[in-house]
Write an enzyme that holds these catalytic residues in place. Structure first.
Site, PDB file in Angstrom:
ATOM      1  CG  HIS A 169       2.972  -6.818  11.576  1.00 22.93           C
ATOM      2  ND1 HIS A 169       3.708  -5.862  12.224  1.00 22.93           N
ATOM      3  CD2 HIS A 169       3.367  -7.994  12.085  1.00 22.93           C
ATOM      4  CE1 HIS A 169       4.527  -6.446  13.084  1.00 22.93           C
ATOM      5  NE2 HIS A 169       4.340  -7.748  13.014  1.00 22.93           N
ATOM      6  CG  ASP A 383      -1.308   1.036   5.950  1.00 27.75           C
ATOM      7  OD1 ASP A 383      -0.773  -0.047   6.238  1.00 27.75           O
ATOM      8  OD2 ASP A 383      -0.665   2.027   5.538  1.00 27.75           O
TER       9      ASP A 383
HETATM   10  P1  ADQ Z   1       4.266  -1.439   5.835  1.00 26.99           P
HETATM   11  O1  ADQ Z   1       3.201  -1.711   4.853  1.00 26.99           O
HETATM   12  O2  ADQ Z   1       5.642  -1.647   5.378  1.00 26.99           O
HETATM   13  O3  ADQ Z   1       4.052  -2.270   7.168  1.00 26.99           O
HETATM   14  P2  ADQ Z   1       4.362   1.156   7.402  1.00 26.99           P
HETATM   15  O4  ADQ Z   1       3.634   0.887   8.672  1.00 26.99           O
HETATM   16  O5  ADQ Z   1       4.104   2.503   6.877  1.00 26.99           O
HETATM   17  O6  ADQ Z   1       4.020   0.118   6.245  1.00 26.99           O
HETATM   18  O7  ADQ Z   1       5.897   1.006   7.668  1.00 26.99           O
HETATM   19  C1  ADQ Z   1       6.859   1.371   6.712  1.00 26.99           C
HETATM   20  C2  ADQ Z   1       8.204   1.568   7.412  1.00 26.99           C
HETATM   21  O8  ADQ Z   1       9.217   1.575   6.433  1.00 26.99           O
HETATM   22  C3  ADQ Z   1       8.285   2.867   8.157  1.00 26.99           C
HETATM   23  O9  ADQ Z   1       9.011   2.684   9.336  1.00 26.99           O
HETATM   24  C4  ADQ Z   1       9.046   3.794   7.193  1.00 26.99           C
HETATM   25  O10 ADQ Z   1       9.817   4.782   7.830  1.00 26.99           O
HETATM   26  C5  ADQ Z   1       9.929   2.800   6.475  1.00 26.99           C
HETATM   27  N1  ADQ Z   1      10.165   3.240   5.095  1.00 26.99           N
HETATM   28  C6  ADQ Z   1       9.245   3.406   4.131  1.00 26.99           C
HETATM   29  N2  ADQ Z   1       9.808   3.824   2.987  1.00 26.99           N
HETATM   30  C7  ADQ Z   1      11.118   3.930   3.252  1.00 26.99           C
HETATM   31  C8  ADQ Z   1      12.249   4.294   2.458  1.00 26.99           C
HETATM   32  N3  ADQ Z   1      12.132   4.657   1.188  1.00 26.99           N
HETATM   33  N4  ADQ Z   1      13.449   4.282   3.071  1.00 26.99           N
HETATM   34  C9  ADQ Z   1      13.564   3.910   4.355  1.00 26.99           C
HETATM   35  N5  ADQ Z   1      12.546   3.551   5.122  1.00 26.99           N
HETATM   36  C10 ADQ Z   1      11.340   3.548   4.587  1.00 26.99           C
HETATM   37  C11 ADQ Z   1       3.158  -3.295   7.634  1.00 26.99           C
HETATM   38  C12 ADQ Z   1       1.674  -2.965   7.549  1.00 26.99           C
HETATM   39  C13 ADQ Z   1       1.407  -1.657   8.261  1.00 26.99           C
HETATM   40  C14 ADQ Z   1       1.899  -1.725   9.710  1.00 26.99           C
HETATM   41  C15 ADQ Z   1       3.315  -2.231   9.765  1.00 26.99           C
HETATM   42  C16 ADQ Z   1       3.768  -2.512  11.188  1.00 26.99           C
HETATM   43  O11 ADQ Z   1       1.245  -2.895   6.199  1.00 26.99           O
HETATM   44  O12 ADQ Z   1       0.022  -1.345   8.250  1.00 26.99           O
HETATM   45  O13 ADQ Z   1       1.843  -0.447  10.269  1.00 26.99           O
HETATM   46  O14 ADQ Z   1       3.481  -3.429   9.024  1.00 26.99           O
HETATM   47  O15 ADQ Z   1       2.892  -3.398  11.813  1.00 26.99           O
END
Ligand code: ADQ
Length: 768
Positions: A169, A383
């Site tokens: 990921h 990211d």
């Molecule tokens: P993350 O680093 O966790 O994921 P991201 O892809 O932005 O980053 O996903 C975060 C998820 O958590 C989103 O669905 C968002 O809506 C949710 N989220 C964030 N803050 C929140 C909050 N305060 N309350 C509720 N929900 C919240 C890792 C990798 C990324 C990659 C993903 C998926 O770092 O690059 O996109 O995995 O592969």
């Protein structure tokens, strides 16, 4: 979301990730229940699990806690116990103190400790053993992410009957950075235990393949790594390529459409004091997310009076993350001090320009925030993908809102109508924020519309289909199902990719041509090896078909030719034909030719540049088409070296589309052009060339031998009609044809090509 049934052909799916996708919730009476937890991984795979059901192996989140397996929804959860030492050394240590910073451009300094590594290996072994104990015979194991990179190899040793997919990921680093890792070879070998390794972006996959070639005895053939046989294992292939992850866009849009969500969005604006503009940041509180850079840019804009603190609010949602890891604690302190300073200096009683929320929210509340925000600011320094950016876009059915997006997020590859920024460039970031708050509605609409298309075309079903489909085709080729993982009444292995069969008559005829000393394998592109998509530049060869063609192109005595109506430039946009595939490629229906080393064929068939007369004619034609059809909504004119194509795929009204096609044909005939009809496209050329003529020229220049040609469109009929009784023509899909055989779709084409590879080279990459 639909279209996933059958992906695993009834085989058991075992998900494996560091954390189980659930959190424990303790009620006031002390009783506890489980609910699914937030985070990128869960958000992405939840819809898949809902449809397919699965066993999920992972840690429940508390150290030294033994929990018995339990069921939740469609999942059977198999908790793996971690001691507090494991958490400290394997999770906080090697995973988040070594790998995470190393894989994210060394934004923070990775620490290398042998003790951490040692524990990482042991915990990975424990995960592998747990999967080996629980997985049904022939199951598909899907292992997730950087914490478990050794599991594929360990699991393969324990359970060779399983088919193993691994998805990373986060980014895979460039070679120069990865090589710092003292245990680099072990990690690469660990990953190579999988049958399919998925990455977020093309550069990640390229870097992995390059490193694998350097540190192991594998050889890269395109996206495929070929592992030689050793004393204890037969040779095999590993598919290592990008599968950009996505979200369930329709589900987000559905929440956004609810009146109560929209009311909540309005309420949020009111609670913020109805500012003129609301900006939003949503991140895990992680140093890779660029929160400090974002706050710095915002603070400078306030200080320089470029924005007015009474007009604008930035809401920063930062969900708590890895709070026991040092770098994360420091980041939290720093962010909170900055928030205090900004509000102290620029706020008033009753109004703070920066609202900082350090907690998790429900999906409904997140969507309301997305709807309330005029600008979403996503500024990671690195990211893997960033799902938040995609979620914002999916929610904005009103086609309003601006996305400011770091070019270092994987999402920037697809969302290139965002305002792309380099977050290290604070001046550039400030300029983008200003542009965002002042962007006219029309421009917002244009950009948002394009981005919404990208997110809807590549949603999570598309991602899962691509990844699991690739894994399933390996599984299928092994006959790994022995049916013990099948429940009574479920469809058997035969339906894994239900349409991907090689019909018996095609199989028989393939066998006849497969062993010829010289063989020409020629295929059309769109609709044949690449499924039709709405935007031509988004078309991609099915991984299995690409893998097969790449192996064929290097097999002695075989030549691979791609005959497309696209111009060579148009083809290159799809990532095909750009370099080094060793394929003969003919573009513009035979008017262009490249990758062919027999110069005679060029001269004999009149390929090359347009003549001066043709160039002048073309110039006039382009102007006329532009004037008459250029302004029609949904019509796309594509200039080609020898003509022009009028695409109507995006004209949604069928009748209007037909009328526009007719108008184009009339115009073309009036200009004396050669006209060709395709699906939703009319092509006009100053030169009479066709795929039949070019196929004939290519075969004439090669040693005598049979030809296999595959095509789906009317324009492929010219090629079918030059085939003789010893050749094999396969029409893809319905419609009249001069071809003698037929298969239903591109997945079946991939199966045909894979079968040919097996017959010719003995390499198994998936057959029926
Ligand atoms: P993350 O680093 O966790 O994921 P991201 O892809 O932005 O980053 O996903 C975060 C998820 O958590 C989103 O669905 C968002 O809506 C949710 N989220 C964030 N803050 C929140 C909050 N305060 N309350 C509720 N929900 C919240 C890792 C990798 C990324 C990659 C993903 C998926 O770092 O690059 O996109 O995995 O592969």
């Amino acid at each position: 979301m639909t279209g996933m049934q059958g992906l695993t052909g009834g085989r058991e799916l075992v998900m494996v990730s560091n954390r189980l996708p659930v959190d424990r919730v303790v009620a006031s009476d002390g009783s506890s229940t489980w609910r699914t937890s937030p985070g990128g991984l869960v958000t992405a795979v939840e819809p898949i699990v809902e449809q397919l059901g699965c066993v999920w192996v992972g840690w429940a989140g508390n150290a030294d806690e033994r929990i018995e397996p339990f069921e939740l929804g469609q999942m059977r959860l198999e908790p793996v116990e971690l001691s507090s030492d494991d958490v400290e050394l394997y999770y906080e240590g090697f995973s988040n103190g070594t790998l995470w910073p190393l894989y994210h451009d060394v934004i923070a300094r990775p620490a290398f400790h042998r003790q951490w590594w040692d524990r990482y290996r042991r915990v990975n072994q424990r995960f592998a053993e747990r999967v080996a104990e629980t997985a049904a015979e022939g199951a598909i194991a899907w292992i997730h992410d950087y914490q478990l990179q050794l599991v594929p190899e360990m699991l393969r040793k324990l359970r060779p009957d399983l088919t193993i997919g691994f998805f990373l990921h986060i980014p895979f680093p460039p070679r120069g950075i990865f090589e710092q890792l003292p245990w680099r070879r072990a990690i690469i070998n660990g990953l190579l235990g999988a049958d399919v390794i998925g990455f977020q972006r093309v550069p990640d996959a390229i870097s992995f393949r390059t490193i694998a070639e350097r540190y192991t005895h594998t050889q890269a053939l395109g996206n495929t790594l070929v592992l030689p046989a050793t004393d204890d294992s037969p040779g095999r292939t590993v598919l290592a390529q990008e599968f950009p992850i996505s979200i369930d866009a329709a589900a987000f849009a559905e929440v956004a459409r609810r009146p109560e969500t929209q009311a909540r969005a309005r309420e949020i604006r009111e609670e913020l004091g109805n500012p003129k503009r609301m900006m939003l940041g949503v991140d895990r509180l992680d140093y890779t997310k660029g929160i400090r850079h974002r706050l710095k840019a915002f603070e400078e804009l306030l200080t320089d009076d470029e924005i007015d603190a009474s007009d604008i609010v930035l809401v920063q949602v930062a969900s708590p993350s890895r709070e026991r890891v040092d770098a994360y604690r420091k980041l939290r302190d720093e962010v909170e001090v900055t928030v205090g300073r900004i509000n102290g200096e620029h706020g008033t009683i009753g109004h703070a320009p920066l609202v900082y929320l350090h907690r998790g929210y429900t999906r409904e509340e997140m969507v309301a925030l997305y709807l309330a925000a005029d600008v979403l600011v996503v500024t990671p320094l690195r990211d893997g993908m960033n799902l938040v950016a995609k979620e914002y876009v999916a929610c904005r059915e009103d086609e309003q809102g601006v996305l400011v997006l770091s070019e270092f997020a994987g999402a920037a590859d697809e969302l290139n109508d965002a305002l792309l920024v380099n977050p290290h460039d604070i001046e550039g970031l400030k300029a983008a924020l200003l542009r965002a708050v002042h962007m006219p509605q029309e421009e917002q609409r244009r950009r948002m519309r394009q981005m919404r298309r990208a997110v809807h075309d590549n949603d999570v079903a598309h991602w899962a289909n691509g990844f699991l489909g690739s894994v399933a085709s390996v599984s299928e080729s092994r006959g790994a199902s022995h049916a013990s993982g099948l429940e009574e009444g479920k469809t058997g292995p035969i339906s894994i990719v239900p349409q991907a069969f090689v019909p018996r008559s095609v199989g028989d005829r393939l066998r006849r041509i497969a062993t010829a000393s010289s063989l020409l394998v020629a295929t059309d592109f769109d609709g044949t090896i690449a499924p039709i998509v709405r935007r031509p530049q988004d078309a991609r060869i099915l991984p299995r078909a690409r893998q097969a063609l790449e192996i064929l192109a290097t097999a002695p005595g075989v030549r691979v030719a791609l005959l497309t109506g696209r111009s060579l430039d148009g083809l290159a946009q799809t990532g095909t034909g750009t370099s080094g595939e060793g394929w003969i490629i003919s573009g513009s229906h035979g008017s262009e030719l490249t990758g062919f080393d027999v110069s005679g064929v060029m001269a004999a068939s009149g390929f090359g540049e347009p003549t001066a007369d043709e160039a002048e004619w073309l110039h006039r034609v382009n102007r006329r088409f532009e004037r008459v059809l250029g302004g029609e909504p949904g019509v796309r004119l594509e200039r080609k070296p020898f003509g022009i194509a009028v695409h109507t795929r995006e004209v949604h009204d069928e009748e209007q589309s037909r009328e526009l096609q007719a108008a184009a044909v009339e115009l073309g005939l009036a200009e004396g052009l050669h006209v060709r009809e395709g699906k939703q496209v009319r092509e006009f050329s100053v030169r009479a060339s066709n795929k039949g003529a070019v196929l004939q020229s290519i075969r004439d220049a090669l040693p005598v031998g049979p030809v296999l040609f595959l095509g789906d469109d009317v324009t492929d009929e010219d090629a079918f009609s030059v085939l003789g009784p010893d050749d094999l023509g396969i029409k893809v899909g319905p419609g009249e044809s001069a071809a003698t055989e037929r298969v239903p779709d591109p997945a079946a084409v991939a199966a045909v090509l894979a079968r040919l590879v097996e017959l010719r080279t003995g390499i198994v990459i998936g057959s029926d």
